[in-house]
Design a protein around this motif. Sequence first.
Motif, PDB file in Angstrom:
ATOM      1  N   MET A  42       0.962  -1.146  -0.023  1.00 11.77           N
ATOM      2  CA  MET A  42      -0.054   0.112  -0.034  1.00 11.77           C
ATOM      3  C   MET A  42       0.948   1.154   0.117  1.00 11.77           C
ATOM      4  N   ASN A  43       0.817   2.038  -1.063  1.00  7.62           N
ATOM      5  CA  ASN A  43       1.429   3.269  -1.016  1.00  7.62           C
ATOM      6  C   ASN A  43       0.866   4.409  -0.242  1.00  7.62           C
ATOM      7  N   LYS A  44       1.293   4.768   1.004  1.00  7.15           N
ATOM      8  CA  LYS A  44       0.794   5.634   1.760  1.00  7.15           C
ATOM      9  C   LYS A  44       0.686   6.994   1.103  1.00  7.15           C
ATOM     10  N   GLY A  45       1.755   7.479   0.681  1.00  4.49           N
ATOM     11  CA  GLY A  45       2.058   8.773  -0.008  1.00  4.49           C
ATOM     12  C   GLY A  45       0.838   8.937  -1.214  1.00  4.49           C
ATOM     13  N   LEU A  46       0.613   7.745  -2.000  1.00  2.00           N
ATOM     14  CA  LEU A  46      -0.267   7.902  -3.150  1.00  2.00           C
ATOM     15  C   LEU A  46      -1.798   8.168  -2.480  1.00  2.00           C
ATOM     16  N   ILE A  47      -1.902   7.628  -1.570  1.00  2.00           N
ATOM     17  CA  ILE A  47      -3.246   7.624  -0.967  1.00  2.00           C
ATOM     18  C   ILE A  47      -3.572   8.888  -0.172  1.00  2.00           C
ATOM     19  N   THR A  48      -2.358   9.499   0.394  1.00  2.00           N
ATOM     20  CA  THR A  48      -2.770  10.579   1.226  1.00  2.00           C
ATOM     21  C   THR A  48      -2.761  11.836   0.154  1.00  2.00           C
ATOM     22  N   ASN A  49      -1.997  11.907  -0.920  1.00  2.00           N
ATOM     23  CA  ASN A  49      -2.041  12.860  -1.997  1.00  2.00           C
ATOM     24  C   ASN A  49      -3.561  12.731  -2.422  1.00  2.00           C
TER      25      ASN A  49
END
Length: 234
Positions: A1-8
């Motif tokens: 899971m890409n935390k940065g992509l989800i947050t952005n």
Amino acid sequence: MNKGLITNGVAAAVTAVGVASSQPLVTSVGLFSLSGAVTNELAIHMLFEKVPGLYGSGVIPAKFESFKAAIHNLMMSQFFTDENIDRFLSGQTGSKILDLTPVIDKLDLSPAFDALVATVAQSSFGGMLSMFGGVDALEPMKAPFEEKMKASLADIASSDGFHENLLQALESPQILSDFKSQIAQIVQSRLDELTPELVKSLVQEMICEHLGWLVVWGGVFGGLIGLVAGVLQG
């Protein structure tokens, strides 16, 4: 899971909702959250990749040689110190330092037997030996000789006295110095096999999972700052 992509993605969605619904407070939260997340993600990216025009980016590949030197110094100064080596050797006092039996079993003792035969042939028994077929008469003794020699060497190598002498020799300053020098060469040769790309990949794999939370918290705190800013403006 890409935390940065989800947050952005969440921050961008909040911004879009704020703009579409003409809600300045929601837009402020979304924009500040997006800016915090994007800024932190760019900072992480700059650790590993050179970004044109951004001084200091690509620091890990750029400092590759310093990285290797730091690992080498760490290994030698923290693990392979005189105290640690001496402590290891001292801890072996009650046990055998080395089991030399497998080495002895593989020894070729033919030169030792040949030397024995030559000694006998050159001695006062040489003339008598010629009466019984010369040195060829001793050939049947070769196998028993090698077997008994290996057994004797194994007994010597497993004796307490031998290991005490070996321990004393290994603890001498010169031996320790040579041992450390060889270890340093081995460590350096292994480090020389590393490439900048491999180091970058290893470091990314180790820390990106944890640095991903910087993007998340950048988005969270950015959103809170945007909320405060929106309330103050309202």
